[in-house]
Design a protein around this motif. Structure first.
Motif, mmCIF file in Angstrom:
data_model
loop_
_atom_site.group_PDB
_atom_site.id
_atom_site.type_symbol
_atom_site.label_atom_id
_atom_site.label_comp_id
_atom_site.label_asym_id
_atom_site.label_seq_id
_atom_site.Cartn_x
_atom_site.Cartn_y
_atom_site.Cartn_z
ATOM 1 N N VAL A 146 -7.344 -3.677 0.879
ATOM 2 C CA VAL A 146 -5.854 -3.178 1.201
ATOM 3 C C VAL A 146 -4.948 -4.075 0.054
ATOM 4 O O VAL A 146 -5.217 -5.380 0.177
ATOM 5 C CB VAL A 146 -5.509 -3.954 2.670
ATOM 6 N N GLU A 188 -1.886 -3.330 -0.561
ATOM 7 C CA GLU A 188 -0.431 -3.127 -0.341
ATOM 8 C C GLU A 188 -0.215 -2.648 1.169
ATOM 9 O O GLU A 188 -0.927 -1.633 1.542
ATOM 10 C CB GLU A 188 0.422 -2.500 -1.238
ATOM 11 N N GLN A 189 0.612 -3.160 1.892
ATOM 12 C CA GLN A 189 1.004 -2.373 2.886
ATOM 13 C C GLN A 189 2.565 -2.610 3.527
ATOM 14 O O GLN A 189 3.001 -3.482 3.454
ATOM 15 C CB GLN A 189 0.170 -2.898 4.288
ATOM 16 N N ASN A 190 3.020 -1.317 4.078
ATOM 17 C CA ASN A 190 4.404 -1.592 4.751
ATOM 18 C C ASN A 190 4.613 -0.964 5.932
ATOM 19 O O ASN A 190 3.431 -0.598 6.551
ATOM 20 C CB ASN A 190 5.486 -1.226 3.465
ATOM 21 N N SER A 213 3.057 2.894 5.535
ATOM 22 C CA SER A 213 1.745 2.925 4.457
ATOM 23 C C SER A 213 0.889 2.032 4.344
ATOM 24 O O SER A 213 1.234 0.837 4.471
ATOM 25 C CB SER A 213 2.326 3.720 3.150
ATOM 26 N N ILE A 214 -0.303 2.163 4.161
ATOM 27 C CA ILE A 214 -1.284 1.331 3.590
ATOM 28 C C ILE A 214 -1.957 1.644 2.300
ATOM 29 O O ILE A 214 -2.462 2.743 2.623
ATOM 30 C CB ILE A 214 -2.520 0.984 4.847
ATOM 31 N N THR A 215 -2.069 0.804 1.151
ATOM 32 C CA THR A 215 -2.490 1.193 0.158
ATOM 33 C C THR A 215 -3.958 0.404 -0.127
ATOM 34 O O THR A 215 -3.869 -0.666 0.174
ATOM 35 C CB THR A 215 -1.824 0.784 -1.044
#
Length: 253
Positions: A202, A204-206, A209-211
């Motif tokens: 992972v 990035e995450q907010n 969304s999860i990248t």
């Protein structure tokens, strides 16, 4: 001329002509064979010597050849994977030679329903229908040949090719074999499974969304991302860097 003789007096005589049997054909051989025919070849005996070919209770008359080369004769409408015995006699003035006997086989049928039954990163398992109890196989690929025995049971034949490279396309040629004679062969292409993506993480995450990010496998390897019962197709990347995928998610209260 045959004379009767009595007190040294001969009869008028009886004349009779007769011929000796011709020589047998030499170098009788099989020049070609397939599933339904066998071509025999032999050396010409003389310009006035014809031939009779006997097999399966039949006789075929073959004219004396015109040229100086070998004589060729094709026997057709035969059964695949079958052994035949031929008798070839030379003929001169209706007198036959003692004859030359030759056994030959037709090529077996090709294997049917050749398919891939299983594949992983390093192996491909091929499967096909049995031809007969006395028909074995040769599998050719990458310049090698593997002999595969005739199966004992009635089910399909399975053969696993191991030590392969992941994510690679291979072309196989499978020939049936009867009495060392091969069929025309069946060609099949199959691929090994690609390697799994490495360094999946992972990035990035907010709230929504999860990248995800992972290392590229190869220029022709794409991806499928599964989650929550859905699938997303992700194309093979053009660049050499890591692959990135952004997923929109519902906010959890």
């Amino acid at each position: 001329m045959l004379f009767s003789v009595f007190e040294n007096i001969r009869s008028s005589g009886v004349q009779l002509s007769a011929v000796t049997a011709p020589k047998n054909a030499e170098a009788v051989r099989v020049s070609e064979q397939n599933e339904t025919s066998i071509t025999l070849q032999w050396n010409k005996v003389s310009s006035n010597t014809s031939f009779v070919l006997q097999f399966n209770g039949t006789e075929t008359n073959i004219s004396a050849p015109d040229g100086d080369g070998p004589v060729n004769h094709t026997v057709s409408f035969l059964s695949a994977g079958t052994k035949y015995t031929f008798m070839l006699c030379s003929v001169f003035e209706n007198i036959r030679s003692s004859g030359v006997q030759l056994s030959a086989v037709t090529a077996p049928k090709n294997a049917e329903a050749v398919r891939v039954s299983e594949q992983n990163e390093t192996s491909i398992t091929l499967q096909w229908n049995k031809v007969s109890s006395n028909t074995s196989f040769v599998l050719q690929f990458n310049g090698t040949e593997t002999n595969i025995s005739a199966p004992d049971g009635d089910g399909p034949v399975n053969h696993t090719v191991s030590f392969l490279s992941a994510g690679t396309k291979y072309t196989f040629m499978l020939c049936s074999v009867f009495e060392n004679i091969r069929s025309s062969g069946v060609q099949l292409s199959a691929v090994t499974a690609p390697k799994n993506a490495e360094a999946v993480r992972v990035s990035e995450q907010n709230e929504t969304s999860i990248t995800l990010q992972w290392n590229k496998v190869s220029s022709n390897t794409s991806f499928v991302l599964q989650f929550n019962g859905t699938e997303t197709n992700i194309s093979a990347p053009d660049e050499d860097g890591p692959v990135t995928s952004i997923n929109g998610l519902a906010v959890t209260s």
